[in-house]
Design a protein around this motif. Structure first.
Motif, short mmCIF file in Angstrom:
data_model
loop_
_atom_site.label_atom_id
_atom_site.label_comp_id
_atom_site.label_asym_id
_atom_site.label_seq_id
_atom_site.Cartn_x
_atom_site.Cartn_y
_atom_site.Cartn_z
N UNK A 62 0.87 -1.19 0.00
CA UNK A 62 0.00 0.00 0.00
C UNK A 62 0.90 1.23 0.00
N UNK A 63 0.75 2.05 -1.04
CA UNK A 63 1.57 3.23 -1.23
C UNK A 63 0.68 4.42 -1.58
N UNK A 64 1.21 5.64 -1.50
CA UNK A 64 0.41 6.80 -1.91
C UNK A 64 0.00 6.70 -3.37
N UNK A 65 -1.23 7.11 -3.68
CA UNK A 65 -1.73 7.10 -5.05
C UNK A 65 -1.26 8.32 -5.83
N UNK A 66 -1.69 8.40 -7.07
CA UNK A 66 -1.28 9.52 -7.92
C UNK A 66 -1.94 10.83 -7.51
N UNK A 67 -3.20 10.74 -7.02
CA UNK A 67 -3.88 11.95 -6.55
C UNK A 67 -3.56 12.18 -5.08
N UNK A 68 -3.51 13.41 -4.69
CA UNK A 68 -3.20 13.75 -3.31
C UNK A 68 -4.24 13.15 -2.36
N UNK A 69 -3.77 12.49 -1.32
CA UNK A 69 -4.65 11.91 -0.33
C UNK A 69 -5.17 10.53 -0.67
N UNK A 70 -4.89 10.04 -1.88
CA UNK A 70 -5.37 8.70 -2.26
C UNK A 70 -4.30 7.65 -1.95
N UNK A 71 -4.71 6.40 -1.89
CA UNK A 71 -3.82 5.29 -1.63
C UNK A 71 -3.97 4.26 -2.74
N UNK A 72 -2.90 3.57 -3.05
CA UNK A 72 -2.90 2.55 -4.10
C UNK A 72 -2.39 1.23 -3.52
N UNK A 73 -3.03 0.14 -3.90
CA UNK A 73 -2.59 -1.19 -3.45
C UNK A 73 -2.18 -2.04 -4.64
N UNK A 74 -1.15 -2.83 -4.44
CA UNK A 74 -0.69 -3.79 -5.45
C UNK A 74 -0.44 -5.11 -4.74
N UNK A 75 -0.81 -6.21 -5.37
CA UNK A 75 -0.59 -7.53 -4.80
C UNK A 75 0.15 -8.41 -5.80
N UNK A 76 1.19 -9.08 -5.31
CA UNK A 76 1.96 -10.01 -6.14
C UNK A 76 2.27 -11.26 -5.33
N UNK A 77 2.46 -12.37 -6.03
CA UNK A 77 2.82 -13.62 -5.38
C UNK A 77 4.19 -14.06 -5.88
N UNK A 78 5.04 -14.47 -4.94
CA UNK A 78 6.40 -14.89 -5.25
C UNK A 78 6.62 -16.31 -4.73
N UNK A 79 7.47 -17.07 -5.40
CA UNK A 79 7.87 -18.38 -4.90
C UNK A 79 8.80 -18.17 -3.70
N UNK A 80 9.04 -19.22 -2.95
CA UNK A 80 9.88 -19.10 -1.76
C UNK A 80 11.34 -19.49 -2.01
N UNK A 81 11.75 -19.52 -3.26
CA UNK A 81 13.16 -19.77 -3.57
C UNK A 81 13.97 -18.51 -3.27
N UNK A 82 15.25 -18.67 -3.06
CA UNK A 82 16.11 -17.52 -2.74
C UNK A 82 16.04 -16.46 -3.84
N UNK A 83 16.10 -16.88 -5.09
CA UNK A 83 16.03 -15.92 -6.20
C UNK A 83 14.74 -15.14 -6.21
N UNK A 84 13.61 -15.81 -6.00
CA UNK A 84 12.31 -15.13 -5.98
C UNK A 84 12.18 -14.21 -4.78
N UNK A 85 12.74 -14.61 -3.64
CA UNK A 85 12.69 -13.74 -2.45
C UNK A 85 13.52 -12.48 -2.68
N UNK A 86 14.60 -12.59 -3.42
CA UNK A 86 15.39 -11.40 -3.74
C UNK A 86 14.63 -10.48 -4.69
N UNK A 87 13.90 -11.06 -5.64
CA UNK A 87 13.05 -10.26 -6.54
C UNK A 87 11.98 -9.56 -5.71
N UNK A 88 11.37 -10.26 -4.76
CA UNK A 88 10.36 -9.66 -3.88
C UNK A 88 10.96 -8.49 -3.09
N UNK A 89 12.14 -8.71 -2.53
CA UNK A 89 12.81 -7.66 -1.76
C UNK A 89 13.08 -6.43 -2.63
#
Length: 111
Positions: free
Chosen positions: A23-50
């Motif tokens: 959850x991060x600030x949206x493009x308009x003042x005072x709005x919020x934006x949410x994004x959801x992603x799923x990552x595998x639990x491999x080391x490489x995928x966890x680094x991509x998540x980070x």
């Protein structure tokens, strides 16, 4: 409601995958934006998540302590942001049908 943290993430950690809701600030003042992603639990995928969380400027990440599955994502993130480990017994009180995405949204700190 007062905004406590500007950029936050909730992680629902499982054996094979981690669902992350940001959850991060949206493009308009005072709005919020949410994004959801799923990552595998491999080391490489966890680094991509980070890297994705750092790109989004996330400063606080919260996750539930499911078995020992929380350890790899926790250790991957702890050097670059504040990470909260929450009690899974308290998280099960979430009303309604449980899905990884809904859990990640519920776990996310107030932003």
């Amino acid at each position: 409601m007062e905004v406590l943290f500007e950029r936050v993430a909730g992680l629902d950690v499982g054996k094979a995958s981690v669902t992350v809701c940001v959850r991060i600030p949206g493009k308009r003042q005072g709005s919020r934006s949410s994004q959801t992603r799923t990552f595998k639990t491999t080391i490489g995928s966890l680094r991509v998540m980070r890297d994705w969380l750092v790109e989004n400027g996330v400063t606080v990440a919260a996750m539930e302590s499911t078995s020992t599955y929380w350890k790899p994502p926790f250790y991957c993130l702890e050097e670059v942001m504040e990470v909260w480990l929450l009690n899974a017994a308290h998280m099960k009180a979430v009303p309604g049908r449980k899905t990884d995405v809904r859990d990640a949204e519920w776990i996310r700190p107030v932003a």
